[in-house]
Design a protein around this motif. Structure first.
Motif, short mmCIF file in Angstrom:
data_model
loop_
_atom_site.label_atom_id
_atom_site.label_comp_id
_atom_site.label_asym_id
_atom_site.label_seq_id
_atom_site.Cartn_x
_atom_site.Cartn_y
_atom_site.Cartn_z
N UNK A 36 39.36 47.20 39.19
CA UNK A 36 37.90 47.36 39.32
C UNK A 36 37.46 47.22 40.78
N UNK A 39 38.24 50.37 42.58
CA UNK A 39 37.58 51.60 42.15
C UNK A 39 38.43 52.47 41.24
N UNK A 40 39.43 51.88 40.59
CA UNK A 40 40.30 52.62 39.66
C UNK A 40 39.83 52.42 38.23
N UNK A 41 39.97 53.39 37.33
CA UNK A 41 40.66 54.66 37.50
C UNK A 41 39.75 55.72 38.12
N UNK A 42 40.20 56.35 39.19
CA UNK A 42 39.46 57.42 39.85
C UNK A 42 40.36 57.94 40.97
N UNK A 45 38.89 56.82 44.12
CA UNK A 45 38.53 55.39 44.27
C UNK A 45 37.20 55.26 45.04
N UNK A 47 34.23 54.27 44.20
CA UNK A 47 33.33 53.13 43.99
C UNK A 47 34.03 51.80 44.28
N UNK A 48 35.10 51.82 45.07
CA UNK A 48 35.79 50.57 45.36
C UNK A 48 36.48 50.60 46.70
N UNK A 49 37.26 49.54 46.95
CA UNK A 49 37.86 49.36 48.28
C UNK A 49 39.20 50.06 48.45
N UNK A 50 39.70 50.71 47.40
CA UNK A 50 40.98 51.41 47.51
C UNK A 50 40.88 52.64 48.38
N UNK A 353 33.86 41.26 49.01
CA UNK A 353 33.81 42.40 48.10
C UNK A 353 32.86 42.07 46.94
N UNK A 354 31.99 43.03 46.62
CA UNK A 354 31.02 42.82 45.54
C UNK A 354 31.61 43.31 44.23
N UNK A 356 30.50 44.12 40.61
CA UNK A 356 29.20 44.24 39.93
C UNK A 356 29.20 43.69 38.51
N UNK A 357 30.31 43.90 37.78
CA UNK A 357 30.30 43.46 36.39
C UNK A 357 31.04 42.13 36.27
N UNK B 7 29.76 48.23 53.50
CA UNK B 7 30.46 49.42 53.01
C UNK B 7 29.78 49.78 51.70
N UNK B 348 29.67 48.08 48.18
CA UNK B 348 31.05 47.77 47.79
C UNK B 348 31.51 46.49 48.46
#
Lengths: 372, 372
Positions: A36, A39-42, A45, A47-50, A353-354, A356-357, B7, B348
């Motif tokens: 999460x 930003x996976x699965x995507x 990535x 929406x995340x730091x990947x 790192x934020x 969200x959920x 970010x 992020x």
């Protein structure tokens, strides 16, 4: 929920570096939490730091152990990109280079002399890696200035010495008991060597793949046409090394596969040409854990690599990779064999790192699995 | 030297968000500073914060202007990847969606009612964008929950309304004075429309490229075979719109090029199929600034897009993109025309970026250039 992390370059990889305590506060299983955050699965990535590539979707989790013989204990996580999963099955040698620097920057280890020694232990493999960080006059340079192949910008010099690396995964340097073996895959018989040091690696001869050994620059295109066959070889090797009951059950990250060929001529600046696969694709540089296996394979009579290098007393092995020539070294130290390579490392950003959920479960169960 | 930055994801892009003050403290020219922070030049940006793709190598620079009619002023920077350069010539609509959220999260704007209005001004183009951030009961939701096509994870809902967007770059909605024109490129005559709103865009008919309008899923492969021809069309269009003296002098980012075709059938969930190019490659979703031009082109009799949509009183235009159907809207508000689209955005990570070297010159000269 917010989680502290340092974003660091280690060798030719970028990885997110967490402390165990900070992750535990998130109160989530790491197999859920890390994907999460990344930003996976995507596949992007977004929406995340990947970083959406195998060399930029990596995490290191650090802690200071009770064991006073070890300064830092670390766990490597290869975070899935298109899958919300984490592969805990191997270490990353490039990312390992951030551990000593992190320990100095955070004050866990006080610099001592021109080169500071940090004893680190990787929990994925049980491997002790002795790190030497350049600290001229007892401090990190204000401006890092060490260069390495495959990285445009300078960093801090870090030497990685894998202590007695043979057999850490399978119990033996030559898991099959033989220096060479024959594997049948894609309707062809392949003469390979399977060696376990740093990481288990199966070595395939470039000639048998039909690659032009006099033209290393043509290898990548040739290799990309044979990825399916190479993966079949890799999966057969997993079974032969006792790492999987059947080819379909082989892990994605290990064993690693290295294609090797002789230098292009007598004036070549290397001992061997190498192209490794990383998560099924040609590696842009070199898997450092795999380079340890190559180094010991060169010193082991009868392997396909030893056939190229010959028996030698040289303590340095020069490997040509897509990112340039990388040198590995071996030395005896206090009754132990250290096999290693020099990298550079740098902290790119200090981050919060934020998340969200809120994710369920407890991080400890996951860490326990990773360190078993 | 350390530089604060957030970010953030804006729509389908990831961008680094800086405040003008923080960058000025670095005392370096932005054309030098941003590429170094991002790790350019390097196709992998492995020593910096860049993501090594056109949609993840972006920066936004924010400030609070003296002008009390505007809440936030922002400059967009497309940071080069293989070149250590910055393109200041256009805005990014996806990244624009972070501005209102940033203003609320930093306390620059106090949430007001269920939807908070933030007046923003883009300095690259002079465009006013009225943003509406969902703030139910006068606050950002604790857990963001708004979805959009092309992004797997939820974010905060942000509506972007481009105020009177026609002609911001060239002075006219139809820079050539005609709704359609003929361009000769690659030995073929192309019937195109050139429209300036949000960004200058040249629209090419899918049929003329030989694409199967009944099979949108086949477009990408067909487009990738004709990238050279499409770039020739784009460069010819730059000259025809008065943006370049000769094709070779056309900027890389503008004009944008959009390939358009009719919906696949009467049951299609869109009004038009669109594939845009971004820095020479098929865009994974949609350039939001370009979607504003498409929206006004649909409302302008005689354009190649109007021929597909027909004249309509609908305030919503449904564009099929590789990331799904994206809806744009138009409305009159207080004597102005607002043309816009809804996005989601999310922070992020909050970061301190480490700048290892000292870079010369002064940031102000560069900012002055960017905002001229």
């Amino acid at each position: 929920m917010k989680i502290e992390a340092e974003w660091m370059r280690g060798g030719t990889s970028k990885c997110w570096v967490f402390e165990t305590d900070h992750l535990e506060r998130a109160g989530a299983n790491l197999d859920d939490l890390l994907p999460r955050l990344f930003g996976s699965p995507d596949s992007r990535q977004i929406d995340g730091v990947g970083g959406a590539t195998s060399t930029t979707s990596k995490a290191m989790i650090l802690s200071r152990p009770a064991d006073r013989d070890v300064d830092v204990e670390f766990t490597f996580a290869q975070v899935g990109i298109e899958e919300a999963s984490v592969d805990w099955g191997s270490n990353c040698g490039n990312c390992s280079a951030v551990v000593g620097l992190y320990a100095i920057e955070k004050g866990w280890v006080v610099p001592d002399g021109d080169s500071t020694r940090i004893v680190t232990r990787n929990t994925n493999t049980g491997q002790i890696i002795i790190q030497r960080v350049s600290t001229p006059a007892g401090a990190l340079p204000i401006v890092p200035d060490a260069q390495m192949p495959g990285v445009v910008f300078p960093g801090y010099r870090v030497g990685l010495g894998f202590q007695n690396p043979a057999g850490k995964t399978t119990g033996r340097l030559l898991p099959t008991g033989s220096a060479t073996d024959t594997i049948v895959a894609g309707g062809t018989r392949w003469t390979v060597s399977m060696v376990d040091a740093g990481a288990p690696v199966v070595m395939v001869r470039a000639e048998e793949l039909g690659l032009d050994t006099a033209r290393y620059d043509t290898w990548k295109a040739g290799v990309e046409l044979q990825l399916d066959t190479l993966d079949k070889i890799r999966r057969q090797a997993a079974v032969r090394m006792g790492m999987a009951a059947a080819p379909a059950q082989a892990a994605r990250a290990v064993p690693k596969l290295a294609i090797i060929g002789p230098p292009e001529g007598p004036d070549a600046e290397c001992d061997v040409n190498v192209m490794m696969l990383s998560m099924g694709k040609p590696h842009p540089a070199l898997a450092i854990t795999g380079s340890i296996a190559l180094t010991l394979a060169a010193r082991t009579p009868g392997t396909v690599l030893n056939t190229i290098t010959g028996n030698t007393d040289e303590s340095v092995l020069k490997l040509r990779t897509p990112a340039g020539v990388i040198e590995t070294w071996s030395e005896e130290q206090g009754g132990s064999l250290l096999v290693g390579v020099d990298r550079t490392a740098r902290t790119i950003a200090s981050s919060i790192i934020h998340l969200p959920e809120t994710l369920g479960n407890v991080v400890e169960a996951s860490l326990a699995t990773a360190t078993r």
